[in-house]
Write an enzyme that holds these catalytic residues in place. Structure first.
Site, PDB file in Angstrom:
ATOM      1  N   LYS A   1      40.064 -14.607  37.938  1.00  0.00           N
ATOM      2  CA  LYS A   1      41.107 -13.662  37.544  1.00  0.00           C
ATOM      3  C   LYS A   1      40.787 -12.275  38.093  1.00  0.00           C
ATOM      4  O   LYS A   1      41.693 -11.528  38.480  1.00  0.00           O
ATOM      5  CB  LYS A   1      41.212 -13.640  36.019  1.00  0.00           C
ATOM      6  CG  LYS A   1      42.298 -12.748  35.454  1.00  0.00           C
ATOM      7  CD  LYS A   1      42.330 -12.839  33.933  1.00  0.00           C
ATOM      8  CE  LYS A   1      43.359 -11.887  33.347  1.00  0.00           C
ATOM      9  NZ  LYS A   1      43.340 -11.937  31.855  1.00  0.00           N
TER      10      LYS A   1
ATOM     11  N   HIS B   1      43.352 -10.124  40.918  1.00  0.00           N
ATOM     12  CA  HIS B   1      44.045  -8.909  40.514  1.00  0.00           C
ATOM     13  C   HIS B   1      43.504  -7.655  41.185  1.00  0.00           C
ATOM     14  O   HIS B   1      43.939  -6.549  40.868  1.00  0.00           O
ATOM     15  CB  HIS B   1      44.014  -8.777  38.990  1.00  0.00           C
ATOM     16  CG  HIS B   1      44.827  -9.829  38.302  1.00  0.00           C
ATOM     17  ND1 HIS B   1      44.320 -11.085  38.034  1.00  0.00           N
ATOM     18  CD2 HIS B   1      46.104  -9.837  37.862  1.00  0.00           C
ATOM     19  CE1 HIS B   1      45.253 -11.811  37.442  1.00  0.00           C
ATOM     20  NE2 HIS B   1      46.344 -11.082  37.334  1.00  0.00           N
TER      21      HIS B   1
ATOM     22  N   HIS C   1      48.762 -16.094  43.156  1.00  0.00           N
ATOM     23  CA  HIS C   1      48.393 -17.034  42.111  1.00  0.00           C
ATOM     24  C   HIS C   1      49.597 -17.385  41.242  1.00  0.00           C
ATOM     25  O   HIS C   1      50.572 -16.644  41.154  1.00  0.00           O
ATOM     26  CB  HIS C   1      47.243 -16.492  41.246  1.00  0.00           C
ATOM     27  CG  HIS C   1      47.565 -15.219  40.520  1.00  0.00           C
ATOM     28  ND1 HIS C   1      47.445 -13.982  41.092  1.00  0.00           N
ATOM     29  CD2 HIS C   1      47.983 -14.998  39.248  1.00  0.00           C
ATOM     30  CE1 HIS C   1      47.770 -13.048  40.216  1.00  0.00           C
ATOM     31  NE2 HIS C   1      48.117 -13.641  39.082  1.00  0.00           N
TER      32      HIS C   1
ATOM     33  N   ARG D   1      51.491  -4.628  25.612  1.00  0.00           N
ATOM     34  CA  ARG D   1      50.154  -5.061  25.991  1.00  0.00           C
ATOM     35  C   ARG D   1      49.095  -4.109  25.441  1.00  0.00           C
ATOM     36  O   ARG D   1      49.307  -2.899  25.353  1.00  0.00           O
ATOM     37  CB  ARG D   1      50.055  -5.154  27.520  1.00  0.00           C
ATOM     38  CG  ARG D   1      50.877  -6.283  28.102  1.00  0.00           C
ATOM     39  CD  ARG D   1      51.117  -6.132  29.592  1.00  0.00           C
ATOM     40  NE  ARG D   1      49.897  -6.199  30.388  1.00  0.00           N
ATOM     41  CZ  ARG D   1      49.346  -7.325  30.815  1.00  0.00           C
ATOM     42  NH1 ARG D   1      49.890  -8.487  30.497  1.00  0.00           N
ATOM     43  NH2 ARG D   1      48.248  -7.290  31.566  1.00  0.00           N
TER      44      ARG D   1
ATOM     45  N   LYS E   1      43.791  -3.889  28.149  1.00  0.00           N
ATOM     46  CA  LYS E   1      44.120  -4.783  29.257  1.00  0.00           C
ATOM     47  C   LYS E   1      43.778  -4.101  30.582  1.00  0.00           C
ATOM     48  O   LYS E   1      43.991  -2.895  30.749  1.00  0.00           O
ATOM     49  CB  LYS E   1      45.601  -5.156  29.231  1.00  0.00           C
ATOM     50  CG  LYS E   1      46.035  -5.920  27.993  1.00  0.00           C
ATOM     51  CD  LYS E   1      45.512  -7.333  27.957  1.00  0.00           C
ATOM     52  CE  LYS E   1      46.276  -8.243  28.879  1.00  0.00           C
ATOM     53  NZ  LYS E   1      45.841  -9.657  28.732  1.00  0.00           N
TER      54      LYS E   1
ATOM     55  N   CYS F   1      52.856 -13.253  28.825  1.00  0.00           N
ATOM     56  CA  CYS F   1      52.734 -13.316  30.281  1.00  0.00           C
ATOM     57  C   CYS F   1      51.286 -13.620  30.618  1.00  0.00           C
ATOM     58  O   CYS F   1      50.392 -12.857  30.254  1.00  0.00           O
ATOM     59  CB  CYS F   1      53.116 -11.993  30.933  1.00  0.00           C
ATOM     60  SG  CYS F   1      54.446 -11.094  30.111  1.00  0.00           S
ATOM     61  N   SER F   2      51.051 -14.716  31.336  1.00  0.00           N
ATOM     62  CA  SER F   2      49.672 -15.060  31.659  1.00  0.00           C
ATOM     63  C   SER F   2      49.653 -16.050  32.814  1.00  0.00           C
ATOM     64  O   SER F   2      50.605 -16.104  33.605  1.00  0.00           O
ATOM     65  CB  SER F   2      48.958 -15.629  30.425  1.00  0.00           C
ATOM     66  OG  SER F   2      47.562 -15.697  30.646  1.00  0.00           O
TER      67      SER F   2
ATOM     68  N   GLU G   1      49.244  -7.128  40.667  1.00  0.00           N
ATOM     69  CA  GLU G   1      49.674  -8.515  40.534  1.00  0.00           C
ATOM     70  C   GLU G   1      50.302  -8.992  41.836  1.00  0.00           C
ATOM     71  O   GLU G   1      50.972  -8.223  42.535  1.00  0.00           O
ATOM     72  CB  GLU G   1      50.715  -8.669  39.414  1.00  0.00           C
ATOM     73  CG  GLU G   1      50.218  -8.391  38.011  1.00  0.00           C
ATOM     74  CD  GLU G   1      49.402  -9.537  37.429  1.00  0.00           C
ATOM     75  OE1 GLU G   1      49.119 -10.502  38.169  1.00  0.00           O
ATOM     76  OE2 GLU G   1      49.041  -9.462  36.242  1.00  0.00           O
TER      77      GLU G   1
ATOM     78  N   GLU H   1      52.127 -12.653  42.146  1.00  0.00           N
ATOM     79  CA  GLU H   1      52.299 -13.868  41.364  1.00  0.00           C
ATOM     80  C   GLU H   1      53.518 -14.673  41.776  1.00  0.00           C
ATOM     81  O   GLU H   1      54.544 -14.126  42.188  1.00  0.00           O
ATOM     82  CB  GLU H   1      52.449 -13.517  39.876  1.00  0.00           C
ATOM     83  CG  GLU H   1      51.235 -12.871  39.256  1.00  0.00           C
ATOM     84  CD  GLU H   1      51.391 -12.639  37.777  1.00  0.00           C
ATOM     85  OE1 GLU H   1      50.371 -12.698  37.062  1.00  0.00           O
ATOM     86  OE2 GLU H   1      52.529 -12.404  37.314  1.00  0.00           O
TER      87      GLU H   1
END
Length: 312
Positions: free
Chosen positions: A115, A119, A131, A150, A154, A166-167, A226, A228
């Site tokens: 992770k 990022h 990802h 959030r 974070k 969101c993940s 991000e 994604e």
């Protein structure tokens, strides 16, 4: 020790603080498969940066010498512990433990990476790391949408408001299942519990409706961001919510008008209110139309899992 054995000894403390999870062997990428030689040196698909300003990778070396393996492992632990010392301890652990699923722009699995690496904008730009992710939109029986803010700890997009959850699905057998997006739905159920305390019985996996996929890139700050391929999941359930403060700062249910007011405030910069970029993309392109179909009971008519929408 048999020549065919690869010994990697991890201390109990290293497991507690810096565990690196290796997925089920049947899903390992080819670069992780050892040869039949007695001593193997390999570089996994994940790379642990050696400093907060560098994304250089290190090679995890396994040999027939247990003392050498122990020494290498200890050095690895010290390296990881030194990375981003100011980062929240829980978030740092997840950054190294969680293995995201790397995909190409057609959503084909091409590997996995931490992770942390997925990022880092430096690696995203240099290696085009993309990802798989998901965004859950959970509505109650009054068709109000649950939003979360959030947590301030974070690493990416702290304190922004966004959709329910969101993940990322992780590089593990249960979350790599492609059929009917079952792997993503399994991950969504897991993270709703982790982030919001919503138990699995309240959100059965067969109640998530995948509506579409978006591909986007968004920087969070000068270091993080991000990139994604995001699965958009709708679900209607009345649930008990018990937010995890390590993940979530606040929650609220909103109807359409209340969401439009949030959008107005975000656009005007009132009170420092910010929305996540992926949530804003979904709002601007799909959400209100899908919300209409949800209330009309025709949501299945707009589901499109064949198209990957490239948004910016």
């Amino acid at each position: 020790m048999a020549h065919s054995t690869i010994a990697v000894t991890l201390s109990q403390q290293l497991f507690k603080r810096t565990t690196v999870l290796f997925p089920h062997s049947s899903f390992r990428s080819r670069s992780l498969l050892p040869s039949s030689s007695s001593s193997v040196s390999f570089s996994p698909n994940f790379h642990t940066p050696l400093s907060s300003s560098s994304s250089s990778s290190f090679a995890l070396r396994a040999s027939s010498s247990s003392s050498s393996s122990t020494s290498s492992t200890a050095a690895m632990g010290e390296t990881i512990a030194a990375v981003d010392a100011g980062m929240d301890a829980i978030q740092r652990r997840l950054m190294f433990e969680d293995e995201c699923i790397l995909v190409d722009e057609n959503d084909r699995v091409v590997g996995h990476d931490s992770k942390y690496n997925c990022h880092l904008m430096e690696k995203i730009e240099a290696e085009n790391l993309l990802h798989r992710a998901f965004s859950v939109f959970l509505f109650n029986s009054k068709y109000e949408l649950l939003l979360q803010q959030r947590s301030g700890t974070k690493v990416t997009f702290p304190l922004v408001w966004t959709n329910t959850c969101c993940s990322h699905p992780l590089y593990r057998e249960s979350e790599l299942i492609e059929e009917d997006a079952l792997g993503v739905r399994n991950a969504a159920q897991r993270k709703l519990l982790d982030e919001l305390g919503i138990v699995a019985e309240d959100v059965p996996v067969d109640q998530f409706l995948p509506l579409g996929r978006i591909l986007y890139k968004a920087p969070s700050d000068g270091k993080w961001g991000e990139h994604e391929l995001d699965y958009l999941l709708f679900i209607v359930r009345d649930v008990k919510v018990n937010p995890n403060p390590d993940e979530v700062a606040d929650i609220r249910y909103v109807n359409r008008d209340q969401l439009k007011e949030l959008l107005r405030k975000a656009d005007a910069g009132e009170g420092g209110l910010k929305l996540s970029p992926w949530f804003r993309l979904v709002v601007d392109n799909f959400l209100f139309k899908w919300w209409d179909h949800l209330e009309q009971g025709t949501l299945g008519q707009v589901a499109d899992m064949k198209t990957i929408h490239k948004l910016s």
